[in-house]
Design a protein around this motif. Structure first.
Motif, mmCIF file in Angstrom:
data_model
loop_
_atom_site.group_PDB
_atom_site.id
_atom_site.type_symbol
_atom_site.label_atom_id
_atom_site.label_comp_id
_atom_site.label_asym_id
_atom_site.label_seq_id
_atom_site.Cartn_x
_atom_site.Cartn_y
_atom_site.Cartn_z
ATOM 1 N N LEU A 177 0.770 -1.390 -0.058
ATOM 2 C CA LEU A 177 0.111 -0.158 0.023
ATOM 3 C C LEU A 177 0.767 1.408 0.040
ATOM 4 N N LEU A 178 2.097 1.066 0.322
ATOM 5 C CA LEU A 178 2.948 2.272 0.377
ATOM 6 C C LEU A 178 4.341 2.020 0.136
ATOM 7 N N ARG A 179 4.765 2.685 -0.958
ATOM 8 C CA ARG A 179 6.016 2.184 -1.603
ATOM 9 C C ARG A 179 7.174 2.674 -0.763
ATOM 10 N N PRO A 180 8.091 2.111 -0.496
ATOM 11 C CA PRO A 180 9.310 2.657 0.207
ATOM 12 C C PRO A 180 10.262 3.569 -0.612
ATOM 13 N N ALA A 181 11.037 4.161 0.169
ATOM 14 C CA ALA A 181 11.729 5.183 -0.523
ATOM 15 C C ALA A 181 13.099 4.381 -1.119
ATOM 16 N N SER A 182 13.295 3.289 -0.514
ATOM 17 C CA SER A 182 14.462 2.247 -0.971
ATOM 18 C C SER A 182 14.341 1.076 -0.288
ATOM 19 N N GLY A 183 14.894 -0.053 -0.863
ATOM 20 C CA GLY A 183 14.736 -1.250 -0.284
ATOM 21 C C GLY A 183 14.037 -2.293 -1.217
ATOM 22 N N ARG A 184 13.865 -3.543 -0.519
ATOM 23 C CA ARG A 184 12.939 -4.610 -1.182
ATOM 24 C C ARG A 184 12.103 -5.438 -0.363
ATOM 25 N N ILE A 185 11.128 -5.666 -0.784
ATOM 26 C CA ILE A 185 10.264 -6.606 -0.144
ATOM 27 C C ILE A 185 9.807 -7.603 -0.822
ATOM 28 N N VAL A 186 10.007 -8.910 -0.536
ATOM 29 C CA VAL A 186 9.916 -10.142 -1.332
ATOM 30 C C VAL A 186 8.659 -10.833 -0.461
ATOM 31 N N VAL A 187 7.432 -10.773 -1.202
ATOM 32 C CA VAL A 187 6.213 -11.659 -0.661
ATOM 33 C C VAL A 187 6.006 -12.816 -1.485
ATOM 34 N N ASN A 188 6.271 -14.223 -0.837
ATOM 35 C CA ASN A 188 5.704 -15.184 -1.817
ATOM 36 C C ASN A 188 6.499 -15.337 -3.056
ATOM 37 N N GLY A 189 7.665 -15.015 -2.793
ATOM 38 C CA GLY A 189 8.490 -14.837 -4.202
ATOM 39 C C GLY A 189 8.402 -13.766 -4.923
ATOM 40 N N ALA A 190 7.528 -13.064 -4.878
ATOM 41 C CA ALA A 190 7.502 -11.692 -5.854
ATOM 42 C C ALA A 190 7.887 -10.682 -5.210
ATOM 43 N N ASP A 191 8.837 -9.739 -5.625
ATOM 44 C CA ASP A 191 9.297 -8.444 -5.562
ATOM 45 C C ASP A 191 8.291 -7.354 -5.551
ATOM 46 N N LEU A 192 7.664 -6.852 -4.524
ATOM 47 C CA LEU A 192 6.365 -6.171 -4.548
ATOM 48 C C LEU A 192 6.552 -4.882 -5.353
ATOM 49 N N TYR A 193 7.622 -4.029 -5.183
ATOM 50 C CA TYR A 193 7.621 -2.928 -5.784
ATOM 51 C C TYR A 193 8.593 -2.814 -7.294
ATOM 52 N N THR A 194 8.619 -3.924 -7.718
ATOM 53 C CA THR A 194 9.055 -4.111 -9.112
ATOM 54 C C THR A 194 8.055 -4.688 -9.873
ATOM 55 N N LEU A 195 6.764 -4.841 -9.216
ATOM 56 C CA LEU A 195 5.488 -5.163 -10.168
ATOM 57 C C LEU A 195 4.880 -3.781 -10.636
ATOM 58 N N PRO A 196 4.384 -3.906 -11.790
ATOM 59 C CA PRO A 196 3.587 -2.567 -12.471
ATOM 60 C C PRO A 196 2.477 -2.392 -11.362
ATOM 61 N N ALA A 197 1.783 -1.455 -11.260
ATOM 62 C CA ALA A 197 0.695 -0.953 -10.345
ATOM 63 C C ALA A 197 -0.357 -1.872 -10.370
ATOM 64 N N ARG A 198 -0.908 -2.082 -11.594
ATOM 65 C CA ARG A 198 -2.032 -3.007 -11.716
ATOM 66 C C ARG A 198 -1.619 -4.559 -11.162
ATOM 67 N N ALA A 199 -0.571 -5.169 -11.593
ATOM 68 C CA ALA A 199 -0.160 -6.480 -11.257
ATOM 69 C C ALA A 199 0.182 -6.482 -9.598
ATOM 70 N N LEU A 200 0.606 -5.413 -9.195
ATOM 71 C CA LEU A 200 0.684 -5.246 -7.588
ATOM 72 C C LEU A 200 -0.714 -5.215 -7.060
#
Length: 222
Positions: free
Chosen positions: A50-73
């Motif tokens: 719901l809130l994009r970080p300024a930097s860093g990575r979050i991986v959930v169930n194998g998906a790198d959340l904030y590399t996903l396009p908005a609709r895919a996220l």
């Protein structure tokens, strides 16, 4: 199942929060603790997509959340992440059942009335499936919010101060339901709270505490 690394968040007023790296296994249950301003809700919203970080990575169930396009996220969040908010935020013009059908629609998984009734039955809310939010008690509305978070069988279940508006009896019931239902679905559960009642009632695997941008590294097994 969940892993974060080098997360930071910067706000318009210039305040910057840094978060510890964190690794959570499937089916684990955690309490996320911290004083006001330590960033609990900010972190939870970043974990939930719901809130994009300024930097860093979050991986959930194998998906790198904030590399996903908005609709895919949005679609990924609907399918894999359930969020219980402080207030249920149910759509007032829709019944409880219609609110859960909408959650299924947003996730793109198709209508599943059987699943809706299964979840409502587990929460002792099946008799309220045709009720509108304004017809529910505070405790019932919170249960409806929990049902919405669980209906798509999320791999990750996040709860942001889920007992803040509840009396002692309903607070205890809500947190135990969250824990039991997450365990039955093998969902990873993270509860963000400063409520002492939750700390006492919650059968936790670990506690993770934030202290004003610093890592406290207080990890306690139950």
């Amino acid at each position: 199942m969940l892993q974060t690394s080098r997360l930071t968040k910067t706000f318009p007023n210039g305040t910057s929060l840094r978060f510890p790296d964190w690794k959570v296994g499937r089916g684990e249950q955690w309490l996320l603790l911290g004083e006001s301003g330590s960033g609990k809700t900010t972190l939870l919203h970043m974990l939930g997509g719901l809130l994009r970080p300024a930097s860093g990575r979050i991986v959930v169930n194998g998906a790198d959340l904030y590399t996903l396009p908005a609709r895919a996220l949005d679609r990924f969040r609907g399918q894999h992440i359930g969020i219980v908010f402080q207030q249920p935020h149910l759509i007032r013009s829709m019944t409880v059942e219609e609110n859960l059908l909408l959650a299924q629609s947003f996730a793109g998984i198709g209508k599943d009335i059987f699943r809706i009734r299964e979840v409502l039955h587990a929460l002792e809310m099946e008799h309220k499936r045709h009720a509108y939010p304004q017809e529910l008690s505070q405790g019932q509305a919170q249960r409806a919010g929990i049902a919405r978070a669980l209906v798509n069988r999320p791999a990750l279940l996040l709860a942001d101060e889920p007992t803040s508006s509840l009396d002692n009896r309903n607070a205890d019931a809500a947190i135990r339901l969250l824990s039991d239902l997450a365990a039955s679905e093998r969902s990873t559960l993270i509860v963000c709270t400063h409520d002492d009642r939750v700390k006492e009632a919650f059968f936790k695997d670990f506690m993770f505490e934030l202290r004003h941008e610093r890592i406290s590294n207080q990890l306690e097994k139950s």
